[in-house]
Design a protein around this motif. Structure first.
Motif, PDB file in Angstrom:
ATOM      1  N   UNK A  35       0.826  -1.205   0.000  1.00  0.00           N
ATOM      2  CA  UNK A  35       0.000   0.000   0.000  1.00  0.00           C
ATOM      3  C   UNK A  35       0.862   1.258   0.000  1.00  0.00           C
ATOM      4  N   UNK A  36       1.962   1.228   0.734  1.00  0.00           N
ATOM      5  CA  UNK A  36       2.869   2.369   0.745  1.00  0.00           C
ATOM      6  C   UNK A  36       3.486   2.571  -0.635  1.00  0.00           C
ATOM      7  N   UNK A  37       3.899   1.468  -1.260  1.00  0.00           N
ATOM      8  CA  UNK A  37       4.529   1.564  -2.568  1.00  0.00           C
ATOM      9  C   UNK A  37       3.554   2.040  -3.637  1.00  0.00           C
ATOM     10  N   UNK A  38       2.281   1.693  -3.480  1.00  0.00           N
ATOM     11  CA  UNK A  38       1.283   2.169  -4.433  1.00  0.00           C
ATOM     12  C   UNK A  38       1.127   3.682  -4.351  1.00  0.00           C
ATOM     13  N   UNK A  39       1.266   4.227  -3.152  1.00  0.00           N
ATOM     14  CA  UNK A  39       1.148   5.674  -2.968  1.00  0.00           C
ATOM     15  C   UNK A  39       2.463   6.404  -3.238  1.00  0.00           C
ATOM     16  N   UNK A  40       3.571   5.662  -3.166  1.00  0.00           N
ATOM     17  CA  UNK A  40       4.893   6.237  -3.439  1.00  0.00           C
ATOM     18  C   UNK A  40       5.683   5.253  -4.293  1.00  0.00           C
ATOM     19  N   UNK A  41       5.281   5.072  -5.544  1.00  0.00           N
ATOM     20  CA  UNK A  41       5.858   4.006  -6.378  1.00  0.00           C
ATOM     21  C   UNK A  41       7.345   4.153  -6.652  1.00  0.00           C
ATOM     22  N   UNK A  42       7.897   5.368  -6.506  1.00  0.00           N
ATOM     23  CA  UNK A  42       9.337   5.516  -6.712  1.00  0.00           C
ATOM     24  C   UNK A  42      10.137   4.695  -5.715  1.00  0.00           C
ATOM     25  N   UNK A  43       9.509   4.362  -4.575  1.00  0.00           N
ATOM     26  CA  UNK A  43      10.182   3.505  -3.595  1.00  0.00           C
ATOM     27  C   UNK A  43      10.386   2.093  -4.127  1.00  0.00           C
ATOM     28  N   UNK A  44       9.540   1.672  -5.082  1.00  0.00           N
ATOM     29  CA  UNK A  44       9.692   0.333  -5.651  1.00  0.00           C
ATOM     30  C   UNK A  44      11.083   0.149  -6.223  1.00  0.00           C
ATOM     31  N   UNK A  45      11.603   1.190  -6.870  1.00  0.00           N
ATOM     32  CA  UNK A  45      12.942   1.110  -7.452  1.00  0.00           C
ATOM     33  C   UNK A  45      13.998   0.957  -6.362  1.00  0.00           C
ATOM     34  N   UNK A  46      13.874   1.762  -5.337  1.00  0.00           N
ATOM     35  CA  UNK A  46      14.870   1.754  -4.265  1.00  0.00           C
ATOM     36  C   UNK A  46      14.830   0.465  -3.454  1.00  0.00           C
ATOM     37  N   UNK A  47      13.628  -0.081  -3.270  1.00  0.00           N
ATOM     38  CA  UNK A  47      13.466  -1.219  -2.375  1.00  0.00           C
ATOM     39  C   UNK A  47      13.443  -2.560  -3.109  1.00  0.00           C
ATOM     40  N   UNK A  48      13.774  -2.543  -4.398  1.00  0.00           N
ATOM     41  CA  UNK A  48      13.791  -3.790  -5.174  1.00  0.00           C
ATOM     42  C   UNK A  48      14.611  -4.894  -4.517  1.00  0.00           C
ATOM     43  N   UNK A  49      15.799  -4.612  -3.942  1.00  0.00           N
ATOM     44  CA  UNK A  49      16.563  -5.699  -3.300  1.00  0.00           C
ATOM     45  C   UNK A  49      15.783  -6.411  -2.193  1.00  0.00           C
ATOM     46  N   UNK A  50      14.918  -5.700  -1.518  1.00  0.00           N
ATOM     47  CA  UNK A  50      14.139  -6.321  -0.447  1.00  0.00           C
ATOM     48  C   UNK A  50      13.036  -7.212  -1.008  1.00  0.00           C
ATOM     49  N   UNK A  51      12.500  -6.850  -2.182  1.00  0.00           N
ATOM     50  CA  UNK A  51      11.574  -7.743  -2.873  1.00  0.00           C
ATOM     51  C   UNK A  51      12.289  -9.024  -3.286  1.00  0.00           C
ATOM     52  N   UNK A  52      13.536  -8.883  -3.742  1.00  0.00           N
ATOM     53  CA  UNK A  52      14.316 -10.060  -4.146  1.00  0.00           C
ATOM     54  C   UNK A  52      14.491 -11.008  -2.971  1.00  0.00           C
ATOM     55  N   UNK A  53      14.737 -10.456  -1.785  1.00  0.00           N
ATOM     56  CA  UNK A  53      14.889 -11.298  -0.608  1.00  0.00           C
ATOM     57  C   UNK A  53      13.593 -12.038  -0.281  1.00  0.00           C
ATOM     58  N   UNK A  54      12.467 -11.351  -0.389  1.00  0.00           N
ATOM     59  CA  UNK A  54      11.187 -11.964  -0.035  1.00  0.00           C
ATOM     60  C   UNK A  54      10.825 -13.103  -0.984  1.00  0.00           C
TER      61      UNK A  54
END
Length: 250
Positions: A35-54
């Motif tokens: 939900x946070x990323x949907x409201x601030x999608x630019x964070x998706x780029x920065x937090x991609x490594x954490x998605x990789x971990x999940x």
């Protein structure tokens, strides 16, 4: 732009989704982070490594929820989705069939959305932005990977959805077909790609190549039908239904 508070909150939630011992907390944290990323999608780029971990979580339900989050972010904020596609492609081959199936479903929805955007953007502006070309290159990789799943003797569930994707491509890339819509559980409005939109040419999509691809996929379905005696019954039924749909609606 996301502020530092949103960033720290998203990081905390993603850490919980990855490391917390309670499955319910993992799932809740991942959904809140989405939900946070949907409201601030630019964070998706920065937090991609954490998605990789999940994506390496031992909990199949966490990996499935991750795919659902990637789908929703991508459909709402398509320009940010390229960075998330590697996770989607990786989980196509997940050992858990539920996760693999969700990857095909999500990828199919994003694939259709990208087709729509490619054609509409060119019609409206006379050009296609680079970020959209990049996403289409990921969609080509997705398409090729799903084709392999359809052809391989793997888990029945993912293979059924892979065959459905082939049917979708046949319908999308066939001329004079009025039934090429797709439904999106995130956004109920339906976009409908029509290959006739490419009649005047397109800088990325080649209508002749796409129609040739549709013919190729239809022949694959026919070849599978000839092998019906060696296929699971559900696969045979799916192939028959896809062929019938392609003939009736094509």
């Amino acid at each position: 732009m996301a502020n530092s508070s949103q960033r720290e909150q998203a990081l905390s939630l993603l850490a919980a989704a990855n490391n917390h011992g309670d499955l319910a907390v993992k799932l809740s944290s991942l959904k809140q982070a989405k939900d946070i990323l949907l409201n601030s999608p630019d964070l998706s780029l920065e937090l991609f490594p954490f998605f990789v971990e999940i994506q390496s979580s031992h909990e199949p339900l966490v990996r499935k929820t991750l795919i659902e989050a990637i789908e929703e972010i991508s459909l709402r904020k398509l320009e940010y989705s390229a960075v998330l596609m590697q996770v989607l492609l990786t989980l196509l081959s997940d050992d858990d069939s539920v996760v693999a199936k969700q990857s095909i479903v999500a990828g199919t929805h994003i694939f259709c959305k990208v087709l729509d955007e490619l054609t509409l953007q060119f019609q409206r502006h006379g050009f296609v932005e680079r970020w959209l070309e990049d996403i289409w290159s990921w969609m080509i990789k997705f398409k090729d990977a799903v084709l392999q799943i359809a052809l391989e003797d793997k888990s029945v569930g993912p293979r059924l959805l892979a065959l459905k994707f082939l049917e979708t491509c046949v319908l999308l890339f066939t001329s004079d077909n009025d039934s090429r819509g797709y439904t999106n559980e995130v956004n109920r409005s339906v976009q409908v790609f029509n290959i006739s939109w490419l009649a005047g040419g397109h800088p990325v999509l080649d209508s002749v190549a796409l129609q040739s691809e549709a013919n190729k996929y239809f022949m694959i379905l026919l070849d599978l039908l000839r092998l019906a005696s060696s296929l699971p019954g559900s696969i045979t039924i799916s192939v028959v239904n896809s062929i019938f749909s392609s003939i009736v609606q094509g």
